[in-house]
Design an enzyme around this catalytic site. Structure first.
Site, PDB file in Angstrom:
ATOM      1  N   GLN A  39      -3.078 -11.117  -2.008  1.00 54.38           N
ATOM      2  CA  GLN A  39      -4.298 -10.409  -2.410  1.00 54.38           C
ATOM      3  C   GLN A  39      -3.901  -9.030  -2.912  1.00 54.38           C
ATOM      4  O   GLN A  39      -3.279  -8.246  -2.184  1.00 54.38           O
ATOM      5  CB  GLN A  39      -5.272 -10.261  -1.241  1.00 54.38           C
ATOM      6  CG  GLN A  39      -6.548  -9.531  -1.637  1.00 54.38           C
ATOM      7  CD  GLN A  39      -7.415  -9.136  -0.447  1.00 54.38           C
ATOM      8  OE1 GLN A  39      -7.938  -8.022  -0.387  1.00 54.38           O
ATOM      9  NE2 GLN A  39      -7.569 -10.040   0.515  1.00 54.38           N
ATOM     10  N   LYS A  43      -7.656   0.530  -4.175  1.00 55.65           N
ATOM     11  CA  LYS A  43      -8.967   1.183  -4.221  1.00 55.65           C
ATOM     12  C   LYS A  43      -8.975   2.463  -5.061  1.00 55.65           C
ATOM     13  O   LYS A  43     -10.017   3.099  -5.187  1.00 55.65           O
ATOM     14  CB  LYS A  43      -9.426   1.523  -2.792  1.00 55.65           C
ATOM     15  CG  LYS A  43      -9.636   0.313  -1.891  1.00 55.65           C
ATOM     16  CD  LYS A  43     -10.816  -0.514  -2.323  1.00 55.65           C
ATOM     17  CE  LYS A  43     -11.113  -1.621  -1.338  1.00 55.65           C
ATOM     18  NZ  LYS A  43     -12.264  -2.452  -1.753  1.00 55.65           N
ATOM     19  N   ASP A  72     -12.132  -7.240  -4.291  1.00 59.83           N
ATOM     20  CA  ASP A  72     -13.350  -6.547  -4.722  1.00 59.83           C
ATOM     21  C   ASP A  72     -13.680  -6.696  -6.210  1.00 59.83           C
ATOM     22  O   ASP A  72     -14.810  -7.016  -6.571  1.00 59.83           O
ATOM     23  CB  ASP A  72     -13.228  -5.065  -4.355  1.00 59.83           C
ATOM     24  CG  ASP A  72     -14.500  -4.273  -4.661  1.00 59.83           C
ATOM     25  OD1 ASP A  72     -15.557  -4.899  -4.771  1.00 59.83           O
ATOM     26  OD2 ASP A  72     -14.418  -3.036  -4.758  1.00 59.83           O
ATOM     27  N   ASP A  91     -17.705  -2.167   0.769  1.00 61.56           N
ATOM     28  CA  ASP A  91     -16.990  -1.344  -0.203  1.00 61.56           C
ATOM     29  C   ASP A  91     -16.797  -2.039  -1.545  1.00 61.56           C
ATOM     30  O   ASP A  91     -15.832  -1.812  -2.241  1.00 61.56           O
ATOM     31  CB  ASP A  91     -15.627  -0.942   0.362  1.00 61.56           C
ATOM     32  CG  ASP A  91     -14.774  -2.157   0.724  1.00 61.56           C
ATOM     33  OD1 ASP A  91     -13.599  -1.951   1.061  1.00 61.56           O
ATOM     34  OD2 ASP A  91     -15.294  -3.294   0.654  1.00 61.56           O
ATOM     35  N   THR A 139      -5.566  -0.137  12.413  1.00 62.45           N
ATOM     36  CA  THR A 139      -4.408   0.054  11.544  1.00 62.45           C
ATOM     37  C   THR A 139      -4.566   1.305  10.699  1.00 62.45           C
ATOM     38  O   THR A 139      -5.693   1.741  10.428  1.00 62.45           O
ATOM     39  CB  THR A 139      -4.232  -1.144  10.587  1.00 62.45           C
ATOM     40  OG1 THR A 139      -5.272  -1.105   9.606  1.00 62.45           O
ATOM     41  CG2 THR A 139      -4.279  -2.459  11.323  1.00 62.45           C
ATOM     42  N   THR A 141      -4.130   1.418   7.545  1.00 60.73           N
ATOM     43  CA  THR A 141      -4.726   1.033   6.265  1.00 60.73           C
ATOM     44  C   THR A 141      -6.203   0.705   6.390  1.00 60.73           C
ATOM     45  O   THR A 141      -6.871   0.487   5.397  1.00 60.73           O
ATOM     46  CB  THR A 141      -3.997  -0.191   5.678  1.00 60.73           C
ATOM     47  OG1 THR A 141      -4.154  -1.301   6.570  1.00 60.73           O
ATOM     48  CG2 THR A 141      -2.526   0.095   5.482  1.00 60.73           C
ATOM     49  N   GLY A 175      -3.561  -5.071  11.810  1.00 63.08           N
ATOM     50  CA  GLY A 175      -2.540  -4.716  12.794  1.00 63.08           C
ATOM     51  C   GLY A 175      -1.648  -5.857  13.217  1.00 63.08           C
ATOM     52  O   GLY A 175      -0.990  -5.789  14.267  1.00 63.08           O
ATOM     53  N   SER A 202       1.241  -3.907   6.154  1.00 60.95           N
ATOM     54  CA  SER A 202       2.457  -3.097   6.295  1.00 60.95           C
ATOM     55  C   SER A 202       3.626  -3.875   6.879  1.00 60.95           C
ATOM     56  O   SER A 202       4.778  -3.484   6.689  1.00 60.95           O
ATOM     57  CB  SER A 202       2.169  -1.861   7.147  1.00 60.95           C
ATOM     58  OG  SER A 202       1.678  -2.218   8.418  1.00 60.95           O
ATOM     59  N   CYS A 440       0.937  -7.125  45.849  1.00 58.34           N
ATOM     60  CA  CYS A 440       2.039  -6.946  44.893  1.00 58.34           C
ATOM     61  C   CYS A 440       3.127  -7.984  45.116  1.00 58.34           C
ATOM     62  O   CYS A 440       3.672  -8.556  44.163  1.00 58.34           O
ATOM     63  CB  CYS A 440       2.627  -5.547  45.033  1.00 58.34           C
ATOM     64  SG  CYS A 440       1.406  -4.220  44.909  1.00 58.34           S
TER      65      CYS A 440
END
Length: 526
Positions: A39, A43, A72, A91, A139, A141, A175, A202, A440
């Site tokens: 993709q 922007k 978009d 957006d 994230t 981005t 993320g 990323s 524990c």
């Protein structure tokens, strides 16, 4: 067109991500490494620049038979004859997939970003071809997220759209990287629907070697996670479970697996002695940087959230992820989960970033993990419970179903469940509630059994619990035990004695087991 969504790359053209690299080169390397969809998302560039870059990416993708989707901009998708367009919720210039379909035609693919079930349902009804569900984790981005869903939120949406009878493909985004990609796929799986893929940004765009990064991510998507263990037909009957306990304890003594404890200083000595008594090899190591080497030794990890600091939380995450990567068991004890805001936030972070084969806690702690915001603990104690046995068992079962693991609820009576099998154990000495660290060290015992027996997690957990509570009863009956102070050394002795009996396959120590299977209907909300 038929699309493989398994590894979906979303580009990022910002200088901070690209550095000195060219987007064309990164995308070429990514598709060579195994990316199945690209993709193009930008922007900030003007239309002419968008078209130039999209044309170049289109040529690269076409050469490798990989679809190119434009984020978009329907006009850009038309200009370069891209394979489709991806529409966001807020957006974009064209918000309606129906309008986009009218412009692009029936053969192009239209994807829609959704972050709630309502948005997903609307997108499906509007004719979307696939859904991008997120944000899974926050994230750099994607700072304008309406909500961080986590794997559990993804699963809720998958369950909801499955109820529509629609098999629309879905990918998760936000993320996702090599450390969590398998956990996201696994924990987000709904009862009758799972993700068709994951979208990354990323993890590839910012990688030093995009091709190698893509190859590794594709491998992780396709391979069964190492932390998933267990045979297809686990032991179902209570009597059969009890009969197999001795064999599990015997394996523990034979294999002497490492039991790595991340716990507070108050409990470390007790936990080490318990581990040695049952046949395990203990190490107390709170630095997460040691975890990759320790995890490779084939043991188990216990994270006891006794002392919470930013440093300890970072170490917990590092260690758990290292054991997840090696396919070794991790037990999480969310001590005092509801006592303070810091502890609640720490629990949320650990649950989001790690996979735990077993979660063990008292009722108050488990209610915090389930999401009951009004649960408040006084210190680490569970307080007086007014819940019925069925309520406690139901909490244990539904949390196990949601987390796809084993959950243990401790108290006067103990409960354990893997979501399909739920049991109550009514054994145990009253002295356990009067000494420090009994919860524990129960975790230590269970984790050691999980390390020794990988075929049936619930059986391993059940075995560790029985070993622990039966040894406590044997110790409390001894003439030399006069109170909590004399109970502790006697208890450690009896753990060793039970281990020795198990080595001989002598099941006399199991004669007084008080356990029962609880048949509880699966909640509709899971």
């Amino acid at each position: 067109m038929e699309i493989d969504y398994s590894l979906y790359l979303v580009t990022d053209s910002t200088p901070a991500i690209l550095s000195k690299n060219k987007l064309d080169d990164i995308v070429r390397a990514a598709v060579e490494g195994g990316v199945t969809v690209v993709q193009y998302r930008d922007k900030h560039s003007d239309t002419a620049a968008l078209i130039r870059t999209a044309q170049s990416l289109r040529a690269i993708c076409k050469q490798h038979a990989v679809p190119l989707i434009i984020n978009d901009r329907v006009d850009v998708a038309l200009a370069v004859d891209a394979d489709g367009v991806h529409l966001g919720q807020t957006d974009m210039e064209i918000e309606d997939p129906i309008v986009a379909r009218g412009i692009l035609g029936p053969r192009k693919t239209i994807g829609v970003t959704v972050s709630s079930l309502i948005e997903a349902v609307n997108a499906v009804k509007a004719g979307a071809d696939y859904l991008g569900i997120g944000t899974v984790y926050a994230t750099p981005t994607k700072q304008d997220t309406k909500a961080i869903l986590g794997p559990t939120g993804i699963r809720d949406i998958l369950d909801g759209i499955n109820g529509l009878g629609n098999l629309i493909p879905t990918v998760a985004i936000g993320g996702i990287n090599a450390k969590n990609i398998q956990r996201v796929m696994f924990k987000s799986q709904a009862r009758r629907k799972m993700l068709d893929g994951v979208a990354v940004v990323s993890a590839i765009i910012a990688a030093d070697d995009p091709k190698a990064a893509a190859r590794e991510l594709r491998r992780l998507v396709n391979e069964r996670p190492g932390f998933i263990s267990g045979r297809p037909n686990p032991v179902k009957g209570l009597d059969d479970l009890v009969k197999r306990v001795n064999a599990v304890i015997r394996d523990l003594g034979t294999k002497t697996p490492l039991c790595h404890n991340m716990t507070n200083l108050v409990v470390q000595n007790f936990a080490a002695n318990v581990a040695l008594a049952i046949g395990s090899s203990p190490i107390m190591a709170n630095n997460g940087d040691e975890a990759p080497e320790l995890a490779a030794l084939g043991g188990a990890l216990v994270i006891n959230m006794g002392s919470v600091t930013p440093e300890s939380t970072t170490n917990y995450v590092r260690a758990a992820q290292a054991y997840n990567t090696c396919g070794r068991p991790v037990l999480f004890d969310p001590v005092g989960a509801g006592a303070t805001k810091l502890r609640r936030e720490t629990v949320k972070k650990l649950m989001a970033e790690c996979y735990f084969e077993v979660i063990k806690g008292n009722e108050s702690e488990l209610r915090v993990l389930w999401g009951e915001v009004n649960t408040q603990q006084k210190g680490v104690e569970g307080g007086i419970s007014t819940s019925s046995a069925i309520d406690k068992a139901a909490l244990t079962m539904k949390l196990a179903l949601r987390e796809r693991n084993i959950v243990v609820l401790t108290g006067k009576n103990d409960y354990l469940s893997d979501g399909a099998r739920t049991y109550a154990i009514k054994n145990g000495s009253e002295y356990l509630a009067r000494i420090t660290g009994s919860g524990c060290t129960l975790g230590t015992t269970i984790a050691a059994c999980l390390a020794a027996h990988r075929e049936d997690k619930l059986l391993a957990t059940f075995s560790g619990m029985l070993m622990y509570v039966m040894a406590s009863e044997r110790a409390s009956r001894r003439e030399d035990v006069k109170g909590p102070g004399t109970f502790v050394p006697a208890f450690i002795d009896e753990l060793a004695n039970v281990a020795a009996l198990a080595q001989k396959l002598d099941d006399s120590w199991l004669a007084d087991v008080k356990a029962g299977k609880l048949g509880i209907a699966e909640p509709d909300s899971i």
